[in-house]
Design an enzyme around this catalytic site. Structure first.
Site, short mmCIF file in Angstrom:
data_model
loop_
_atom_site.label_atom_id
_atom_site.label_comp_id
_atom_site.label_asym_id
_atom_site.label_seq_id
_atom_site.Cartn_x
_atom_site.Cartn_y
_atom_site.Cartn_z
N GLU A 114 0.82 -1.21 0.00
CA GLU A 114 0.00 0.00 0.00
C GLU A 114 0.86 1.26 0.00
O GLU A 114 0.44 2.29 -0.51
CB GLU A 114 -0.93 0.00 1.21
N TYR A 146 -15.92 26.16 0.09
CA TYR A 146 -15.77 24.73 -0.23
C TYR A 146 -14.51 24.44 -1.03
O TYR A 146 -14.00 23.32 -1.00
CB TYR A 146 -17.02 24.15 -0.90
N GLU A 196 -8.38 6.11 9.55
CA GLU A 196 -8.99 6.76 10.71
C GLU A 196 -8.15 7.97 11.13
O GLU A 196 -8.68 9.02 11.48
CB GLU A 196 -9.11 5.78 11.89
N LYS A 239 -11.51 3.43 0.89
CA LYS A 239 -10.39 2.90 0.10
C LYS A 239 -11.00 1.97 -0.94
O LYS A 239 -11.66 0.99 -0.60
CB LYS A 239 -9.41 2.14 0.99
#
Length: 118
Positions: free
Chosen positions: A21, A53, A72, A99
């Site tokens: 990863e 935004y 997280e 993911k």
């Protein structure tokens, strides 16, 4: 009270605990929801009285460029940056990070986490 919602931000990143990863990376989809009082902005048509935004998008993009083992942790960093950016306005923040095609031994479209901050 009102909300700004950024839906389906598509970015690429190198997050995860598995070695591949960190080298191969993954596609991510991020949803962001910010609740705040934008009464003055709506009355006065004044960008300085709201949360831009475009700035929110760049906060997410910048944090995605910092590798994390856990999404997280990435979500928490995004929330903290948003709170720091417009602290008095922000009443609630919700971040959902997915993911896409996680490296599992089975077929899963995505793995998602949701973090709320009141």
């Amino acid at each position: 009270m009102g909300k700004i919602v950024l839906e389906n931000i598509k970015l690429f990143g190198f997050h995860g605990c598995m070695p591949e990863e960190k080298y191969i990376g993954s596609h991510y989809t991020i949803n962001l929801e910010i609740e705040f009082d934008f009464n003055q902005a709506s009355i006065n048509d004044d960008l300085s009285k709201t949360i831009n935004y475009v700035d929110l998008y760049y906060i997410v993009k910048e944090e995605m460029n910092i590798n994390s083992k856990l999404i997280e942790h990435l979500a928490e960093r995004i929330i903290q940056r948003i709170k720091k950016y417009k602290k008095p306005l922000v009443k609630y923040t919700k971040v959902k990070i997915c993911k896409e095609n996680p490296p599992l031994q089975g077929y899963v479209d995505r793995v998602c986490i949701i973090l709320d901050d009141y």
